[in-house]
Design a protein around this motif. Structure first.
Motif: not given
Length: 283
Positions: A130-138, A208-228
Motif C-alpha cells: 500500500p502506497a500510504i503505508l510505504l510512505a509512512i514507513i519510509t 501525471a495530471t491525475l497523479e498531481f492531485g494524489l500527490m497533494v493528498l498524500f502530502e497533506a496526509g503525511l503532514s496531518f500525521l506529523g510526518l510531512g
C-alpha cells in the motif's frame, strides 16, 4: 443584434465553465508563486492575546480575514504559504516519479528478456505494498522534512508510470520505424529518447495530471500525521491536524484549508479527465 450578444455571452460562459478547473489551478499556482507579495501578514508571527479569533478580527498588525489559529497566527497568510508547500511537493514528486517510472518502463518494454523480468517484478513488488503505508514507513526511517517527503512520494508512485510506459513501449517497439532504427545501429538511449518517448508521451501526461492531485493528498496526509513538512512551516495538512482539536470552538482553522485542498485536488482531477478526453479524441 440582441440575439448575437446573447449567443456571445452564452459562448463565453460556456468556455469559462469548461475551463474553470484550469483557471482555478492557475490562480492557486499564481498564489503560491506570489505568496510573499500577497500574504497580508507574516504566517509565523504569533499573538497569544489574539488566538482563536473569528474571521474578520482586527488586531495587532491588521485584519485577520480568515481568523487566527491557536497561536494567534493569521490563517489566511498560512493558507497562502501552505499552497507553496502542497504545489511544490506535488510538482517535484510527479516529475521525479515520472522520470524514474517512465525510464524503467521503457527499458523493460524495449529490451525485453531478463531485463524485462527483473524490472517488472520490481514494479510488482512496489505495487503490492500500500502506497500510504510505504510512505509512512519510509518517512519514519528517513525523518520528516520537505525533501524527504518529495523523495518518499516519488518512491511510492513511480510504478504506475512504469506500467503505462511498459505497455506503450511494447506496442511502439514493434513499429517498422523502430525496427529500422535498431537495424541501423541506433543505440538504446537514442532509440528511447527519439523514437519511443515522443510516441508514448500522451498517456504519460494523463497519468501525471491525475497523479498531481494524489500527490497533494498524500502530502497533506503525511503532514496531518506529523510526518510531512515540519512546523513552523505552513502546510494545509498540518493546519487540518491542528484544526481538528478546535472544530467546535474555532471551526475556521480546519474548514478553510480543507476547502482549499478540496478545490485544488478537484481541479487537478478534472483537468486530468479533460486531457484524457482530448487525447482520446485525437487518436
Amino acid at each position: 443584434m440582441a440575439s448575437a450578444t446573447r449567443y456571445r455571452s452564452r459562448y463565453i460562459a460556456g468556455q469559462l465553465l469548461a475551463w474553470w478547473p484550469a483557471i482555478l489551478l492557475g490562480l492557486m499556482v499564481l498564489m503560491a508563486i506570489l505568496a510573499p507579495l500577497i500574504a497580508p501578514l507574516d504566517p509565523n508571527r504569533q499573538d497569544l492575546l489574539g488566538r482563536l479569533k473569528l474571521p474578520g478580527y482586527e488586531g495587532r498588525g491588521g485584519t485577520y480575514w480568515l481568523g487566527t489559529d491557536e497561536l494567534g497566527r493569521d490563517v489566511l497568510s498560512r493558507m497562502i504559504y501552505g499552497s507553496r508547500v502542497s504545489i511544490t511537493v506535488a510538482v517535484l514528486s510527479v516529475l521525479l516519479s515520472g522520470i524514474v517510472g517512465v525510464t524503467v518502463g521503457m527499458l523493460a518494454g524495449y529490451l525485453r528478456g531478463w531485463p524485462e523480468t527483473i524490472l517488472m517484478r520490481l514494479v510488482d513488488i512496489f505495487l503490492s505494498i500500500p502506497a500510504i503505508l510505504l510512505a509512512i514507513i519510509t518517512v519514519a526511517v528517513l525523518g520528516p522534512s520537505f525533501f524527504n517527503v518529495i523523495l518518499v512520494l516519488a518512491l511510492t508512485r513511480w510504478p504506475r508510470y512504469a506500467r503505462v510506459a511498459y505497455g506503450q513501449t511494447m506496442s511502439i517497439a514493434r513499429r517498422p520505424f523502430v525496427t529500422l532504427a535498431r537495424s541501423m545501429g541506433c543505440s538504446v538511449p537514442r532509440a528511447l529518447l527519439l523514437h519511443i518517448l515522443p510516441n508514448i508521451i500522451s498517456p504519460i501526461l494523463v497519468v501525471a495530471t491525475l497523479e498531481f492531485g494524489l500527490m497533494v493528498l498524500f502530502e497533506a496526509g503525511l503532514s496531518f500525521l506529523g510526518l510531512g513538512v515540519q512546523p513552523p512551516t505552513a502546510s494545509w495538512g498540518a493546519m487540518l491536524s491542528t484544526g481538528r482539536n478546535y472544530v467546535t470552538s474555532a471551526w475556521w482553522i480546519a474548514t478553510f484549508p480543507g476547502l482549499a485542498l478540496f478545490l485544488l485536488v478537484l481541479s487537478a482531477n478534472l483537468i486530468g479527465d479533460r486531457v484524457s478526453d482530448i487525447i482520446g479524441k485525437g487518436r
